[in-house]
Design a protein around this motif. Structure first.
Motif, PDB file in Angstrom:
ATOM      1  N   TYR A 135      -2.573 -13.448 -28.769  1.00  0.00           N
ATOM      2  CA  TYR A 135      -2.120 -14.612 -29.543  1.00  0.00           C
ATOM      3  C   TYR A 135      -3.096 -15.764 -29.343  1.00  0.00           C
ATOM      4  O   TYR A 135      -3.386 -16.158 -28.215  1.00  0.00           O
ATOM      5  N   HIS A 136      -3.567 -16.313 -30.446  1.00  0.00           N
ATOM      6  CA  HIS A 136      -4.463 -17.460 -30.418  1.00  0.00           C
ATOM      7  C   HIS A 136      -4.079 -18.412 -31.530  1.00  0.00           C
ATOM      8  O   HIS A 136      -3.559 -17.987 -32.559  1.00  0.00           O
ATOM      9  N   GLY A 137      -4.323 -19.683 -31.308  1.00  0.00           N
ATOM     10  CA  GLY A 137      -4.043 -20.677 -32.334  1.00  0.00           C
ATOM     11  C   GLY A 137      -2.705 -21.379 -32.184  1.00  0.00           C
ATOM     12  O   GLY A 137      -2.353 -22.197 -33.019  1.00  0.00           O
ATOM     13  N   MET A 138      -1.963 -21.088 -31.142  1.00  0.00           N
ATOM     14  CA  MET A 138      -0.726 -21.829 -30.909  1.00  0.00           C
ATOM     15  C   MET A 138      -1.121 -23.247 -30.555  1.00  0.00           C
ATOM     16  O   MET A 138      -2.144 -23.481 -29.917  1.00  0.00           O
ATOM     17  N   GLN A 139      -0.317 -24.206 -30.980  1.00  0.00           N
ATOM     18  CA  GLN A 139      -0.739 -25.583 -30.842  1.00  0.00           C
ATOM     19  C   GLN A 139       0.387 -26.470 -30.340  1.00  0.00           C
ATOM     20  O   GLN A 139       1.502 -26.422 -30.852  1.00  0.00           O
ATOM     21  N   LEU A 140       0.059 -27.274 -29.357  1.00  0.00           N
ATOM     22  CA  LEU A 140       0.942 -28.306 -28.840  1.00  0.00           C
ATOM     23  C   LEU A 140       0.407 -29.645 -29.326  1.00  0.00           C
ATOM     24  O   LEU A 140      -0.799 -29.783 -29.557  1.00  0.00           O
ATOM     25  N   CYS A 141       1.274 -30.639 -29.490  1.00  0.00           N
ATOM     26  CA  CYS A 141       0.835 -31.971 -29.905  1.00  0.00           C
ATOM     27  C   CYS A 141       1.268 -32.996 -28.869  1.00  0.00           C
ATOM     28  O   CYS A 141       2.373 -32.922 -28.340  1.00  0.00           O
ATOM     29  N   VAL A 142       0.380 -33.937 -28.591  1.00  0.00           N
ATOM     30  CA  VAL A 142       0.643 -35.025 -27.648  1.00  0.00           C
ATOM     31  C   VAL A 142       0.222 -36.337 -28.307  1.00  0.00           C
ATOM     32  O   VAL A 142      -0.575 -36.346 -29.245  1.00  0.00           O
ATOM     33  N   SER A 143       0.735 -37.452 -27.787  1.00  0.00           N
ATOM     34  CA  SER A 143       0.363 -38.748 -28.347  1.00  0.00           C
ATOM     35  C   SER A 143      -0.865 -39.346 -27.676  1.00  0.00           C
ATOM     36  O   SER A 143      -1.481 -40.263 -28.210  1.00  0.00           O
ATOM     37  N   ASP A 144      -1.232 -38.831 -26.505  1.00  0.00           N
ATOM     38  CA  ASP A 144      -2.387 -39.363 -25.769  1.00  0.00           C
ATOM     39  C   ASP A 144      -3.097 -38.203 -25.082  1.00  0.00           C
ATOM     40  O   ASP A 144      -2.651 -37.713 -24.042  1.00  0.00           O
ATOM     41  N   ALA A 145      -4.203 -37.765 -25.660  1.00  0.00           N
ATOM     42  CA  ALA A 145      -4.922 -36.600 -25.137  1.00  0.00           C
ATOM     43  C   ALA A 145      -5.481 -36.865 -23.742  1.00  0.00           C
ATOM     44  O   ALA A 145      -5.436 -35.987 -22.885  1.00  0.00           O
ATOM     45  N   LYS A 146      -5.998 -38.051 -23.508  1.00  0.00           N
ATOM     46  CA  LYS A 146      -6.579 -38.348 -22.196  1.00  0.00           C
ATOM     47  C   LYS A 146      -5.501 -38.293 -21.117  1.00  0.00           C
ATOM     48  O   LYS A 146      -5.707 -37.695 -20.060  1.00  0.00           O
ATOM     49  N   ALA A 147      -4.347 -38.891 -21.375  1.00  0.00           N
ATOM     50  CA  ALA A 147      -3.250 -38.858 -20.398  1.00  0.00           C
ATOM     51  C   ALA A 147      -2.764 -37.429 -20.193  1.00  0.00           C
ATOM     52  O   ALA A 147      -2.481 -37.016 -19.060  1.00  0.00           O
ATOM     53  N   ALA A 148      -2.672 -36.665 -21.277  1.00  0.00           N
ATOM     54  CA  ALA A 148      -2.240 -35.261 -21.163  1.00  0.00           C
ATOM     55  C   ALA A 148      -3.255 -34.464 -20.347  1.00  0.00           C
ATOM     56  O   ALA A 148      -2.874 -33.649 -19.501  1.00  0.00           O
ATOM     57  N   TYR A 149      -4.532 -34.702 -20.599  1.00  0.00           N
ATOM     58  CA  TYR A 149      -5.579 -34.015 -19.842  1.00  0.00           C
ATOM     59  C   TYR A 149      -5.446 -34.306 -18.350  1.00  0.00           C
ATOM     60  O   TYR A 149      -5.497 -33.393 -17.521  1.00  0.00           O
ATOM     61  N   GLU A 150      -5.256 -35.562 -18.002  1.00  0.00           N
ATOM     62  CA  GLU A 150      -5.114 -35.948 -16.592  1.00  0.00           C
ATOM     63  C   GLU A 150      -3.887 -35.288 -15.961  1.00  0.00           C
ATOM     64  O   GLU A 150      -3.958 -34.774 -14.844  1.00  0.00           O
ATOM     65  N   GLU A 151      -2.779 -35.298 -16.676  1.00  0.00           N
ATOM     66  CA  GLU A 151      -1.557 -34.687 -16.141  1.00  0.00           C
ATOM     67  C   GLU A 151      -1.725 -33.182 -15.967  1.00  0.00           C
ATOM     68  O   GLU A 151      -1.359 -32.618 -14.936  1.00  0.00           O
ATOM     69  N   LEU A 152      -2.268 -32.520 -16.968  1.00  0.00           N
ATOM     70  CA  LEU A 152      -2.407 -31.064 -16.917  1.00  0.00           C
ATOM     71  C   LEU A 152      -3.420 -30.619 -15.860  1.00  0.00           C
ATOM     72  O   LEU A 152      -3.163 -29.668 -15.122  1.00  0.00           O
ATOM     73  N   THR A 153      -4.546 -31.292 -15.781  1.00  0.00           N
ATOM     74  CA  THR A 153      -5.517 -30.917 -14.744  1.00  0.00           C
ATOM     75  C   THR A 153      -4.963 -31.230 -13.358  1.00  0.00           C
ATOM     76  O   THR A 153      -5.265 -30.526 -12.404  1.00  0.00           O
ATOM     77  N   GLY A 154      -4.146 -32.278 -13.262  1.00  0.00           N
ATOM     78  CA  GLY A 154      -3.494 -32.599 -12.000  1.00  0.00           C
ATOM     79  C   GLY A 154      -2.537 -31.508 -11.545  1.00  0.00           C
ATOM     80  O   GLY A 154      -2.291 -31.339 -10.348  1.00  0.00           O
ATOM     81  N   ARG A 155      -1.985 -30.751 -12.497  1.00  0.00           N
ATOM     82  CA  ARG A 155      -1.111 -29.616 -12.181  1.00  0.00           C
ATOM     83  C   ARG A 155      -1.911 -28.346 -11.897  1.00  0.00           C
ATOM     84  O   ARG A 155      -1.332 -27.304 -11.604  1.00  0.00           O
ATOM     85  N   GLY A 156      -3.228 -28.417 -12.084  1.00  0.00           N
ATOM     86  CA  GLY A 156      -4.059 -27.244 -11.838  1.00  0.00           C
ATOM     87  C   GLY A 156      -4.373 -26.422 -13.072  1.00  0.00           C
ATOM     88  O   GLY A 156      -4.912 -25.322 -12.961  1.00  0.00           O
ATOM     89  N   LEU A 157      -4.064 -26.934 -14.255  1.00  0.00           N
ATOM     90  CA  LEU A 157      -4.367 -26.197 -15.483  1.00  0.00           C
ATOM     91  C   LEU A 157      -5.852 -26.335 -15.812  1.00  0.00           C
ATOM     92  O   LEU A 157      -6.406 -27.434 -15.801  1.00  0.00           O
ATOM     93  N   ASP A 158      -6.490 -25.231 -16.118  1.00  0.00           N
ATOM     94  CA  ASP A 158      -7.874 -25.225 -16.555  1.00  0.00           C
ATOM     95  C   ASP A 158      -7.879 -25.464 -18.061  1.00  0.00           C
ATOM     96  O   ASP A 158      -7.753 -24.531 -18.850  1.00  0.00           O
ATOM     97  N   VAL A 159      -7.977 -26.729 -18.440  1.00  0.00           N
ATOM     98  CA  VAL A 159      -7.959 -27.125 -19.851  1.00  0.00           C
ATOM     99  C   VAL A 159      -9.267 -27.841 -20.154  1.00  0.00           C
ATOM    100  O   VAL A 159      -9.806 -28.563 -19.307  1.00  0.00           O
ATOM    101  N   SER A 160      -9.794 -27.618 -21.360  1.00  0.00           N
ATOM    102  CA  SER A 160     -11.046 -28.285 -21.731  1.00  0.00           C
ATOM    103  C   SER A 160     -10.804 -29.787 -21.871  1.00  0.00           C
ATOM    104  O   SER A 160      -9.684 -30.235 -22.107  1.00  0.00           O
ATOM    105  N   GLU A 161     -11.878 -30.548 -21.742  1.00  0.00           N
ATOM    106  CA  GLU A 161     -11.757 -31.993 -21.944  1.00  0.00           C
ATOM    107  C   GLU A 161     -11.481 -32.253 -23.425  1.00  0.00           C
ATOM    108  O   GLU A 161     -11.924 -31.498 -24.296  1.00  0.00           O
ATOM    109  N   PRO A 162     -10.759 -33.347 -23.728  1.00  0.00           N
ATOM    110  CA  PRO A 162     -10.483 -33.671 -25.136  1.00  0.00           C
ATOM    111  C   PRO A 162     -11.781 -33.942 -25.899  1.00  0.00           C
ATOM    112  O   PRO A 162     -12.691 -34.598 -25.393  1.00  0.00           O
TER     113      PRO A 162
END
Length: 146
Positions: free
Chosen positions: A72-99
């Motif tokens: 499965y590819h192409g599933m999409q989540l939406c957030v109001s602030d990508a930078k804040a989401a990036y900080e929160e997710l990486t803080g949890r240990g998620l390997d997510v690309s930078e916005p």
């Protein structure tokens, strides 16, 4: 006739590992974890604020075919602030690309991650989402195009 998309069966190879990943690293809420019929376990998780959930299943025969984990590819989540989401997710240990902002237009900033099986997700920034639910915004945009 109204239709709502409420649950997506997500193919994974290890339900417990996937549950931990989506709960602890991505921040989804666990709505259900149990045997719903003999030999069939379902773990249903929902992103905070979402009307659609994912279901991780073990032992369920899907009448239309059983998808393979990692396909499965192409599933999409939406957030109001990508930078804040990036900080929160990486803080949890998620390997997510930078916005990455592809254009300055609202809705054009994305980041990406995969789950332990390789299922691929995008996270899209919609700044208007902070004050206006996405389904309402998209309905208004569609009406403007008519």
């Amino acid at each position: 006739m109204d239709m709502t998309l409420e649950v997506i069966l997500l193919p994974v190879s290890d339900v417990d590992r996937a549950k931990e990943f989506y709960r602890d690293k991505v921040g989804f809420h666990v709505d259900l974890d149990g045997e719903v019929m003999e030999g069939v376990r379902i773990v249903q998780l929902t992103p905070p604020g979402s009307g659609c959930s994912i279901a991780l299943v073990d032992g369920l025969q899907v009448p239309t075919g059983t998808p393979r984990p990692g396909t499965y590819h192409g599933m999409q989540l939406c957030v109001s602030d990508a930078k804040a989401a990036y900080e929160e997710l990486t803080g949890r240990g998620l390997d997510v690309s930078e916005p990455v902002a592809f254009t300055p237009q609202d809705g054009a900033t994305f980041m990406y991650f995969t789950d332990p099986d390789g299922n691929g997700w995008a996270i899209q920034e919609y700044r208007k989402r902070a004050t206006q639910p996405l389904h309402q915004l998209l309905t208004e945009l569609a009406a403007q195009r008519q």
